[in-house]
Design a protein around this motif. Structure first.
Motif, PDB file in Angstrom:
ATOM      1  N   THR A  67      -0.360  13.051   7.160  1.00 21.61           N
ATOM      2  CA  THR A  67       0.167  12.694   8.335  1.00 21.61           C
ATOM      3  C   THR A  67      -0.510  11.926   9.172  1.00 21.61           C
ATOM      4  O   THR A  67       0.082  11.130  10.160  1.00 21.61           O
ATOM      5  N   ASP A 115      -3.078   9.687   8.885  1.00 17.99           N
ATOM      6  CA  ASP A 115      -3.982   8.138   8.534  1.00 17.99           C
ATOM      7  C   ASP A 115      -2.797   7.400   8.619  1.00 17.99           C
ATOM      8  O   ASP A 115      -2.192   7.010   7.157  1.00 17.99           O
ATOM      9  N   ALA A 116      -2.067   6.778   9.849  1.00 19.94           N
ATOM     10  CA  ALA A 116      -1.188   5.790   9.731  1.00 19.94           C
ATOM     11  C   ALA A 116      -1.762   4.476  10.068  1.00 19.94           C
ATOM     12  O   ALA A 116      -2.444   4.249  11.005  1.00 19.94           O
ATOM     13  N   THR A 162       2.746   1.884   1.123  1.00 23.13           N
ATOM     14  CA  THR A 162       2.924   2.650   2.339  1.00 23.13           C
ATOM     15  C   THR A 162       4.240   2.948   2.803  1.00 23.13           C
ATOM     16  O   THR A 162       5.242   2.425   2.314  1.00 23.13           O
ATOM     17  N   ARG A 182       1.792   5.301   6.715  1.00 27.01           N
ATOM     18  CA  ARG A 182       1.270   6.187   6.090  1.00 27.01           C
ATOM     19  C   ARG A 182       1.069   5.914   4.051  1.00 27.01           C
ATOM     20  O   ARG A 182       1.880   5.429   3.856  1.00 27.01           O
ATOM     21  N   ARG A 221       0.644  11.302   0.193  1.00 27.91           N
ATOM     22  CA  ARG A 221       1.909  12.019   0.622  1.00 27.91           C
ATOM     23  C   ARG A 221       2.534  12.552  -0.655  1.00 27.91           C
ATOM     24  O   ARG A 221       3.026  13.635  -0.593  1.00 27.91           O
TER      25      ARG A 221
END
Length: 283
Positions: free
Chosen positions: A43, A45-46, A63, A68, A73
């Motif tokens: 959540t 590391d965007a 991504t 992200r 995820r």
């Protein structure tokens, strides 16, 4: 000791079931050690310079809409999806098993009223019933577990009740009653052990259904709330982000759901074959 003795026999008689069991163990280990397996935080590391980026060396499966890492995820989503599935099945099927043994053994008005309650519960579609419960109790992981576990109860009661009605006609049950054993002792010591095998088959079969149900709730936006990563809300967020979502944002979460559900369903079939006396000795 019994489990150790049965394991080689199970592997020899049902090699496909053994392979599926290894796959399930691998999935569970990935979920347990998700922080070590994932390459990014799910959540935080965007990367806003890599929005909706296709699979690359930096991001193995691409991504999402806000940059992200999709692989991380999916890996972290397995923790929530499997946790919800396992706890919901344990709670729902265990409560249903206790209720099924009680209603099948006691009978009478208790059995009649129990069946009417079950018919009322089964009159609602599973997804609709779970959605209603989640909306009433509010969003959250434990709310989803309770809602999904509640939907598992009716079938568990019906299956275990049918087993109880058959088992209680055996001579050893009559003998236990003749020497003065109480009803609770008969149910606990003589009937419940005979229900373990069908309960195990039912529970493993329910695991796949529960994973799909949890994913459906997340897809509709009433499951585990964001930003927690689950396979369902990843698919739901992808569809909400555009009419034609990018293929990697759909394929990889959907593939994780498919592989996990298929593995649990096949493993449930393998357990059923292993525990069925009519199928013993067959390859």
């Amino acid at each position: 000791m019994v489990g150790c003795e049965l394991s080689p026999i199970f592997c020899r008689r049902n090699p496909m079931g053994a392979i599926i069991g290894v796959i399930i163990i691998a999935i569970v280990l990935i979920a347990i050690f998700a922080p070590l397996v994932a390459t990014h935080h799910p959540t935080l590391d965007a990367d806003f310079k890599a929005l909706r980026e296709p699979p690359s060396s930096a991001h193995w499966v691409g991504t999402d809409n806000i940059g992200r890492d999709l692989y991380s995820r999916v890996v972290h989503g397995s923790r929530i999806s499997l946790f919800v599935a396992l706890i919901a099945v344990m709670v729902g099927d265990l409560f249903g098993a206790v209720w099924g043994v009680a209603t099948g053994y006691i009978g009478g008005k208790f059995d009649t009223y129990s069946q009417r309650v079950l018919e009322l519960m089964m009159s609602f579609p599973t997804l609709i019933l779970a959605m209603i419960l989640v909306l009433v109790m509010g969003a959250g992981v434990w709310t989803v577990i309770v809602a999904i576990g509640f939907t598992r109860v009716p079938l568990s009661v019906r299956v275990i009740r049918s087993v109880t009605l058959s088992v209680k006609e055996n001579a050893y049950v009559d003998a236990a009653q003749a020497i003065g054993a109480s009803g609770s002792r008969v149910m606990l010591n003589h009937i419940a052990p005979q229900c373990v095998a069908p309960w195990l088959v039912l529970a493993t079969a329910h695991l796949g259904s529960v994973i799909i149900l949890e994913a459906s709730l997340g897809f509709l936006g009433v499951g585990v709330p964001l930003p927690t990563a689950t396979w369902g809300n990843m698919l739901g967020g992808t569809v909400a982000g555009g009419l034609v979502p990018h293929w990697w944002m759909v394929i990889f979460p959907g593939l994780a759901i498919t592989i996990t559900v298929l593995a649990f369903n096949l493993f449930g079939d393998s357990i059923r074959d292993a525990l069925d006396p009519k199928l013993r000795g067959r390859t």
